[in-house]
Each structure stands twice: as C-alpha cells, then as structure tokens.
Design a protein around this motif. Structure first.
Motif, PDB file in Angstrom:
ATOM      1  N   ALA A  41      -4.561  10.104  -1.771  1.00  0.00           N
ATOM      2  CA  ALA A  41      -4.788   8.943  -2.624  1.00  0.00           C
ATOM      3  C   ALA A  41      -3.992   7.753  -2.110  1.00  0.00           C
ATOM      4  CB  ALA A  41      -4.388   9.250  -4.060  1.00  0.00           C
ATOM      5  N   SER A  42      -4.508   6.583  -2.354  1.00  0.00           N
ATOM      6  CA  SER A  42      -3.781   5.376  -1.986  1.00  0.00           C
ATOM      7  C   SER A  42      -4.122   4.280  -2.978  1.00  0.00           C
ATOM      8  CB  SER A  42      -4.141   4.920  -0.570  1.00  0.00           C
ATOM      9  OG  SER A  42      -5.504   4.537  -0.503  1.00  0.00           O
ATOM     10  N   LYS A  43      -3.206   3.345  -3.127  1.00  0.00           N
ATOM     11  CA  LYS A  43      -3.491   2.216  -3.997  1.00  0.00           C
ATOM     12  C   LYS A  43      -2.650   1.028  -3.587  1.00  0.00           C
ATOM     13  CE  LYS A  43      -0.409   3.881  -7.652  1.00  0.00           C
ATOM     14  NZ  LYS A  43      -0.406   4.339  -9.066  1.00  0.00           N
TER      15      LYS A  43
ATOM     16  N   VAL B 247       0.548   5.341   0.103  1.00  0.00           N
ATOM     17  CA  VAL B 247      -0.332   6.486   0.302  1.00  0.00           C
ATOM     18  C   VAL B 247       0.414   7.737  -0.128  1.00  0.00           C
ATOM     19  CG1 VAL B 247      -1.632   7.859   1.965  1.00  0.00           C
ATOM     20  CG2 VAL B 247      -1.501   5.375   2.230  1.00  0.00           C
TER      21      VAL B 247
ATOM     22  N   GLY C 214      -0.506  11.663  -0.368  1.00  0.00           N
ATOM     23  CA  GLY C 214      -1.522  12.685  -0.126  1.00  0.00           C
ATOM     24  C   GLY C 214      -2.829  12.045   0.294  1.00  0.00           C
TER      25      GLY C 214
ATOM     26  N   VAL D 283       0.851  -1.185   0.000  1.00  0.00           N
ATOM     27  CA  VAL D 283       0.000   0.000   0.000  1.00  0.00           C
ATOM     28  C   VAL D 283       0.886   1.233   0.000  1.00  0.00           C
ATOM     29  CG1 VAL D 283      -1.804   1.301   1.177  1.00  0.00           C
ATOM     30  CG2 VAL D 283      -1.759  -1.203   1.328  1.00  0.00           C
TER      31      VAL D 283
END
Lengths: 113, 113
Positions: B98-100, B94, B96, B92
C-alpha cells in the motif's frame, strides 16, 4: 497518452441522495487512488487500489462511502446517503508504481445542499 | 496521522522575484513530490524526489529532499505571472503493498506585474 479522467466534473445533490463518482486511470496504471479536499483544507487520502484490490482504505471517512474497481480498470466512489460535510473536491490519481508517476484527474466538485 | 507543515501559507510577490517554500514532517517519507494546482484543475506534478539529499531542477524550479527525509523545499526563480496557483508538497509512504500521499496545506502564490 490520455490522462486521468473523472466524471462528472461537478455534482450538486440534496442531502440524503446518492452520488456516484467515476475515475478512469491512465491505461496500464495498476495503482488507483482517491483523495478529497474539503472546505479548502489539505488534500486527504481516501483509499488505494492495486488493480481491483483495496490495499489501504484507512482514509475512508465512514461506511457511507463505497469504492469499487471491478476488473481493475475504472473505479467508482459512491456516497450514500450524502451529508452536507461530504461537500468538497474529490480527486482520483493513478500511478505506474507506488513511489512515482502519480497523475491526478481534474477532480469532481461535489456540493451537498 | 502524519502531518505536513507547509509554509508560507500564501505569498504575494512581484514578477521577477524568487520564491521559496518548504515542508516539514514529524515522520520520514520514501519520496517527496511537489504539485501545482490551478483553479478547476487537479494537482499537476512539478518535481519528484526519490533519494535523501537529492536536488532536482525543472526549468526555473528547484527542489530538494532533506537529508533526514522529513523535509523538502521548492524554489522558483524569476517568477512570472503564470506561476500563480497553489503549490502543494506531498510525501509518499509505502508500507507493504500500500502507498499513499500525505499533502501539505498548500502555499498560495500570487504574482503581480
């Protein structure tokens, strides 16, 4: 609690047609993600919503894909027009926070013929 | 983009044996997750790791978040037939708001009696 629900579970469409996939996240999860797994390859990120806002859509393959999350609840992913290479399994996931609690739905298997 | 190298690709083991699989990355992650996927289902979270060096167990499963934040391993002890499936690591990131998740290529585990 109910998990992440995706509909339909399977979809077979002809090349050039339009398909809309739906995802209902876990209630209260502001973060909603779309992923897909194409041809047995790794699962790849498509985009991330926080409530109704797109935070990151860097994984969207092209402008034939449109994701929406009106009202910050469920989300739809529309493919228009569908191409053969769009076949794969599309997963939706939701999380309470950005670093934990990712729960995936069972996926929508899309076959474009 | 980031890539996760997951190994081995597949394993055929006998019931009762221990299993070990790992993931390495060229980039650091905030969190490492391990998922299991069974046919027709979405990935199910097994273990989540939030701190570098963290060692976490969940029943017969043990996973560690590497000190460099670029790797993780998963061990399964005393395997049983229901351990069959595809195991994915995911990092993961992160940035800012946003995360993915970046997924590994998966380890397909087969357990024979």
């Amino acid at each position: 609690e109910a998990g992440v629900t995706q509909f339909p579970s399977h979809s077979v469409i002809e090349k050039g047609q339009t398909v809309t996939l739906r995802c209902d996240p876990i209630s209260g999860h502001d973060n909603l993600y779309w992923y897909r797994r194409v041809m047995g390859k790794e699962i790849k990120f498509l985009l991330h919503f926080v409530k109704e806002s797109k935070q990151d859509e860097s994984g969207m393959p092209n402008n034939r894909f449109l994701a929406e999350r009106t009202g910050g609840t469920y989300s739809t992913l529309k493919v228009q027009p569908a191409e053969l290479e769009d076949s794969g399994v599309y997963f939706c996931a939701s999380s309470l926070r950005q670093t934990y609690g990712y729960t995936f739905g069972s996926g929508t298997r899309l076959t474009v013929v | 983009g980031q890539q996760l190298n997951q190994s081995p690709q597949s394993m055929f083991i006998q019931e009762g044996e221990d299993v070990s699989m790992n993931c390495t990355s060229s980039s650091i992650f905030n969190t490492w997750l391990w998922y299991k996927q069974e046919p027709g289902e979405g990935p199910v979270l097994l273990i989540a790791l939030y701190k570098a060096g963290e060692l976490t167990s969940n029943g017969r499963l043990t996973a560690q978040f590497g000190i460099t934040r670029k790797d993780s391993f998963l061990n399964i002890s005393a395997s049983i037939p229901s351990d069959v499936g595809i195991y994915f690591c995911a990092g993961v990131l992160v940035t800012g708001t946003a995360s993915k998740l970046t997924f590994g290529t998966g380890t397909r585990l087969q357990v024979t009696l």
